[in-house]
Design a protein around this motif. Structure first.
Motif, PDB file in Angstrom:
ATOM      1  N   LEU A  60       2.116  -2.726   5.302  1.00 47.06           N
ATOM      2  CA  LEU A  60       1.206  -1.750   4.705  1.00 47.06           C
ATOM      3  C   LEU A  60       0.134  -1.277   5.689  1.00 47.06           C
ATOM      4  O   LEU A  60      -0.390  -0.171   5.544  1.00 47.06           O
ATOM      5  N   ALA A  61      -0.147  -2.081   6.704  1.00 50.23           N
ATOM      6  CA  ALA A  61      -1.141  -1.673   7.707  1.00 50.23           C
ATOM      7  C   ALA A  61      -0.646  -0.502   8.544  1.00 50.23           C
ATOM      8  O   ALA A  61      -1.439   0.173   9.203  1.00 50.23           O
ATOM      9  N   GLU A  62       0.644  -0.229   8.516  1.00 49.66           N
ATOM     10  CA  GLU A  62       1.208   0.876   9.297  1.00 49.66           C
ATOM     11  C   GLU A  62       1.243   2.196   8.530  1.00 49.66           C
ATOM     12  O   GLU A  62       1.680   3.206   9.066  1.00 49.66           O
ATOM     13  N   PHE A  63       0.805   2.184   7.285  1.00 49.57           N
ATOM     14  CA  PHE A  63       0.795   3.398   6.471  1.00 49.57           C
ATOM     15  C   PHE A  63      -0.630   3.933   6.370  1.00 49.57           C
ATOM     16  O   PHE A  63      -1.584   3.166   6.251  1.00 49.57           O
ATOM     17  N   ALA A  64      -0.759   5.246   6.397  1.00 52.55           N
ATOM     18  CA  ALA A  64      -2.060   5.901   6.219  1.00 52.55           C
ATOM     19  C   ALA A  64      -2.115   6.444   4.796  1.00 52.55           C
ATOM     20  O   ALA A  64      -1.914   7.636   4.560  1.00 52.55           O
ATOM     21  N   PHE A  65      -2.350   5.564   3.852  1.00 49.71           N
ATOM     22  CA  PHE A  65      -2.411   5.966   2.457  1.00 49.71           C
ATOM     23  C   PHE A  65      -3.752   6.626   2.166  1.00 49.71           C
ATOM     24  O   PHE A  65      -4.773   6.285   2.761  1.00 49.71           O
ATOM     25  N   PRO A  66      -3.766   7.539   1.199  1.00 50.07           N
ATOM     26  CA  PRO A  66      -5.043   8.167   0.826  1.00 50.07           C
ATOM     27  C   PRO A  66      -5.949   7.157   0.118  1.00 50.07           C
ATOM     28  O   PRO A  66      -5.464   6.172  -0.460  1.00 50.07           O
ATOM     29  N   THR A  67      -7.250   7.413   0.149  1.00 48.64           N
ATOM     30  CA  THR A  67      -8.174   6.497  -0.515  1.00 48.64           C
ATOM     31  C   THR A  67      -8.144   6.658  -2.026  1.00 48.64           C
ATOM     32  O   THR A  67      -8.432   5.727  -2.759  1.00 48.64           O
ATOM     33  N   GLY A  68      -7.779   7.847  -2.496  1.00 52.80           N
ATOM     34  CA  GLY A  68      -7.628   8.106  -3.923  1.00 52.80           C
ATOM     35  C   GLY A  68      -6.190   8.485  -4.223  1.00 52.80           C
ATOM     36  O   GLY A  68      -5.395   8.712  -3.303  1.00 52.80           O
ATOM     37  N   TYR A  69      -5.864   8.545  -5.484  1.00 53.89           N
ATOM     38  CA  TYR A  69      -4.502   8.904  -5.878  1.00 53.89           C
ATOM     39  C   TYR A  69      -4.430  10.426  -6.059  1.00 53.89           C
ATOM     40  O   TYR A  69      -4.961  10.961  -7.020  1.00 53.89           O
ATOM     41  N   PRO A  70      -3.755  11.137  -5.131  1.00 50.06           N
ATOM     42  CA  PRO A  70      -3.726  12.602  -5.197  1.00 50.06           C
ATOM     43  C   PRO A  70      -2.773  13.123  -6.270  1.00 50.06           C
ATOM     44  O   PRO A  70      -1.901  12.393  -6.760  1.00 50.06           O
ATOM     45  N   ALA A  71      -2.926  14.403  -6.586  1.00 47.17           N
ATOM     46  CA  ALA A  71      -2.050  15.042  -7.576  1.00 47.17           C
ATOM     47  C   ALA A  71      -0.600  15.077  -7.088  1.00 47.17           C
ATOM     48  O   ALA A  71       0.325  14.958  -7.882  1.00 47.17           O
ATOM     49  N   ARG A  72      -0.406  15.224  -5.786  1.00 47.77           N
ATOM     50  CA  ARG A  72       0.932  15.220  -5.184  1.00 47.77           C
ATOM     51  C   ARG A  72       1.023  14.109  -4.163  1.00 47.77           C
ATOM     52  O   ARG A  72       0.068  13.843  -3.433  1.00 47.77           O
TER      53      ARG A  72
END
Length: 190
Positions: A47-59
């Motif tokens: 999971l450290a290799e993913f750049a996930f958004p800080t919030g849950y986006p609409a898409r």
């Protein structure tokens, strides 16, 4: 003529994204054991290799979609999780929530670590989360108590964690093959 089944696609998910974590070391140890089995093909999802958004986006972002695709490709999972404050990390919960149907009718096992409880509180909560996603959690797992000494690699080489890893792999392989065959014969309906 006997048909040889395709190797089980086992995804090992490293659930901590903290700097200085030990989860990557524990995951490498587990992957080394799993890779010795001819009936599994192991991939690591860190999971450290993913750049996930800080919030849950609409898409879904490309990174969210890439994670969900990795989950979809897998036949079985091992989640390597720390225990933080009697639970699992927020980074892991966020990633789990980025997929839904992709988790269905597949088995999950746990390799946990923490102080004193060896991560069991985190595992107990993860079992509840994965049950809601129609995932079968296997009974046995591996727990590592970080207070048992300074040499993590030496402790992981001891008989008890090695045997626990083998039992976990045995259960995951059985459930993984059984559920893969079941999904192929009858699409899962949630």
């Amino acid at each position: 003529m006997t048909l040889v089944a395709a190797p089980l696609r086992l995804a090992v998910i490293i659930g901590s994204t903290r700097e200085g974590r030990v989860g990557d070391r524990i995951a490498r140890w587990f992957v080394a054991h799993a890779s010795r089995r001819t009936e599994v093909s192991v991939c690591v999802i860190d999971l450290a290799e993913f750049a996930f958004p800080t919030g849950y986006p609409a898409r879904a972002t490309p990174q969210m979609s890439a994670f969900a695709a990795e989950v979809d490709r897998a036949d079985a999972f091992v989640v390597v999780t720390p225990e933080y404050n009697h639970s699992f990390p927020a980074s892991l919960k966020q990633a789990i929530d980025f997929a839904y149907d992709e988790w269905h009718a597949k088995p999950v096992g746990f390799v946990s670590y923490g102080c004193r409880s060896a991560g069991q509180h985190a595992v107990d909560q993860l079992r509840t989360v994965f049950t809601a996603l129609h995932v079968v959690s296997v009974r046995d797992g591996v727990g590592v108590d970080l207070l048992d000494g300074d040499d993590l690699e030496a402790r992981l080489a001891e008989e008890i964690p090695v045997q626990a890893a083998q039992v976990l792999l045995d259960q995951l392989c059985w459930w993984g093959r059984t559920l893969r065959d079941g999904r192929a014969a009858h699409p899962y309906v949630s």
